[in-house]
Design a protein around this motif. Structure first.
Motif, PDB file in Angstrom:
ATOM      1  N   ASN A   1       0.825  -1.213   0.000  1.00  0.00           N
ATOM      2  CA  ASN A   1       0.000   0.000   0.000  1.00  0.00           C
ATOM      3  C   ASN A   1       0.856   1.259   0.000  1.00  0.00           C
ATOM      4  N   TYR A   2       1.963   1.234   0.743  1.00  0.00           N
ATOM      5  CA  TYR A   2       2.856   2.390   0.762  1.00  0.00           C
ATOM      6  C   TYR A   2       3.454   2.616  -0.627  1.00  0.00           C
TER       7      TYR A   2
ATOM      8  N   GLU B   1       0.677   3.913  -3.024  1.00  0.00           N
ATOM      9  CA  GLU B   1       0.172   5.256  -2.729  1.00  0.00           C
ATOM     10  C   GLU B   1       1.217   6.352  -2.844  1.00  0.00           C
TER      11      GLU B   1
ATOM     12  N   GLU C   1       2.675   9.887   5.928  1.00  0.00           N
ATOM     13  CA  GLU C   1       2.136   8.794   5.114  1.00  0.00           C
ATOM     14  C   GLU C   1       2.394   7.445   5.796  1.00  0.00           C
TER      15      GLU C   1
ATOM     16  N   ARG D   1      -0.255   7.061   8.510  1.00  0.00           N
ATOM     17  CA  ARG D   1      -1.589   6.881   7.937  1.00  0.00           C
ATOM     18  C   ARG D   1      -1.739   5.481   7.329  1.00  0.00           C
ATOM     19  N   ILE D   2      -0.764   5.067   6.537  1.00  0.00           N
ATOM     20  CA  ILE D   2      -0.875   3.786   5.845  1.00  0.00           C
ATOM     21  C   ILE D   2      -0.701   2.621   6.832  1.00  0.00           C
TER      22      ILE D   2
END
Length: 145
Positions: free
Chosen positions: A38-39, A42, A97, A100-101
């Motif tokens: 996901n990192y 994104e 980030e 959040r992730i």
């Protein structure tokens, strides 16, 4: 601080211990992969350079597997030490980030079983890697997924 698979593992374990949600080595590997994936998708950046291997159970980090192998299929009860003999975890700073992730992955997947996480992580990138030698999940495969 450099982000490593070990300090990510320790951060997931910290959450596991705080919230009394047991993590097996298999589940830990899958959470780290989901965070990495996901990192990468994104932000376009990698969290760490250690490659995931495509095993029959999905993406696995051999380093994490070896550090926690003594637990086998039981919940992991201890943190891992880094190369210098210290226990390190991520500094999850609000508004970043990484923070959040990480939280998105933890709160989305912490209730999944290991078997459900295997299904979640054996997508196109894993399928492509499992048919090649060596069985490495390349970042471009993960981005294409």
């Amino acid at each position: 601080m450099t982000i490593t698979s070990v300090n990510i593992a320790n951060t997931f374990l910290q959450k596991s211990f705080e919230e009394d949600i047991p993590l097996t080595v298999l589940k830990l590997n899958k959470l780290i992969y989901l965070f990495f994936r996901n990192y990468l998708k994104e932000t376009g950046n990698i969290l760490f350079s250690e490659p995931f291997e495509a095993w029959n159970t999905g993406p696995v980090l051999p380093n994490i597997q070896s550090k926690f192998q003594s637990f086998r299929k039981k919940p992991v009860k201890n943190f891992a030490y880094d190369a210098s003999g210290h226990i390190s975890a991520l500094k999850l700073e609000a508004g970043t980030e990484v923070h959040r992730i990480f939280n998105m992955v933890w709160y989305t997947y912490n209730s999944f079983t290991a078997a459900e996480l295997v299904k979640e992580t054996t997508g196109k990138a894993w399928l492509k890697a499992i048919t090649e030698e060596p069985h490495l999940l390349k970042n471009e495969y993960i981005l294409e997924e």
